[in-house]
Scaffold this active site. Sequence first.
Site, PDB file in Angstrom:
ATOM      1  N   SER A   1       0.717  -1.293   0.040  1.00 41.59           N
ATOM      2  CA  SER A   1      -0.096   0.086   0.011  1.00 41.59           C
ATOM      3  C   SER A   1       0.969   1.076   0.213  1.00 41.59           C
ATOM      4  O   SER A   1       2.002   1.246   0.444  1.00 41.59           O
ATOM      5  CB  SER A   1      -0.841  -0.033   1.124  1.00 41.59           C
ATOM      6  OG  SER A   1      -1.630   1.023   1.377  1.00 41.59           O
TER       7      SER A   1
ATOM      8  N   TYR B   1      -2.574  -0.250  10.007  1.00 47.73           N
ATOM      9  CA  TYR B   1      -2.639  -1.009   8.530  1.00 47.73           C
ATOM     10  C   TYR B   1      -1.347  -0.779   7.767  1.00 47.73           C
ATOM     11  O   TYR B   1      -0.837  -1.738   7.285  1.00 47.73           O
ATOM     12  CB  TYR B   1      -3.876  -0.332   7.706  1.00 47.73           C
ATOM     13  CG  TYR B   1      -3.964  -0.763   6.309  1.00 47.73           C
ATOM     14  CD1 TYR B   1      -4.541  -1.950   5.954  1.00 47.73           C
ATOM     15  CD2 TYR B   1      -3.540   0.159   5.406  1.00 47.73           C
ATOM     16  CE1 TYR B   1      -4.742  -2.551   4.465  1.00 47.73           C
ATOM     17  CE2 TYR B   1      -3.646  -0.264   4.025  1.00 47.73           C
ATOM     18  CZ  TYR B   1      -4.305  -1.460   3.661  1.00 47.73           C
ATOM     19  OH  TYR B   1      -4.300  -1.969   2.115  1.00 47.73           O
TER      20      TYR B   1
END
Length: 256
Positions: free
Chosen positions: A150, A163
């Site tokens: 990500s 995350y």
Amino acid sequence: MASTLSGKTALVTGSSRGIGRATALGLAREGALVAVHYGRDQQAAQQTVDLIKKDGGRAFAVGAQLGAPGAIDQLFHQLEAGLREHTGKTVLNVLVNNAAATTPTGGAPEEMSAEQMDEIFAVNAKAPFLLVQRALGLIPDGGRIINISSAVTRRAVPSQVVYAMSKGALDQLTLHFARHLAPRQITVNSVLPGITDNGGAVFQIPEAREQMARLSAFKRLGEPEEVAHVVVFLATDRARWITGASLDATGGSLLG
């Protein structure tokens, strides 16, 4: 149908929608037999399988809730059975670690519970490690492992810190396994998507779409297919000289 992956097999985790679905479709269009993994939504996974077959490709679904006890055994039992049924062998050429648990949007880091943190790391970091570890018995020399990381590992988004930490661990998996598996000519790479329209509720809000689109150098949201094209490239022989890399697929969101 194109044939850069003709005769190859692939497992894409979390491929019932979004980037995972687009990746499964892309790999199948290149000739691969694709195992479409789902965690909870069997119907959505079957829709992916049906789309692949409608397009002239080959696919089958496998279900397991990653992070839960016994999930890896459950997944590989189905995977090996499906591979054997379709090919007569249990060879896996391409593993795409795409499934992920996300953090709630808008929450402050201090609101994250230990239980939520454990769940996110179990799915985003521990499960991919165990999947790679188990898959190495099926992956032949020259195979491909692709991890969907990500952009938040490169850009500060405080509400997404846990995350981002979990995806940072996934990038470390990429780095170290790339060195470890190089003697077998197995490449291991990460792809870093930016904000990508996965059809979720937030993408139906015009104001939110406009705000998110500003982050890209192109001033628009990414499409799942645009990230999938990068993943499919890494799965082919054309990418044989790339390993241990983190490919930016953010549409220039990290340019500053």
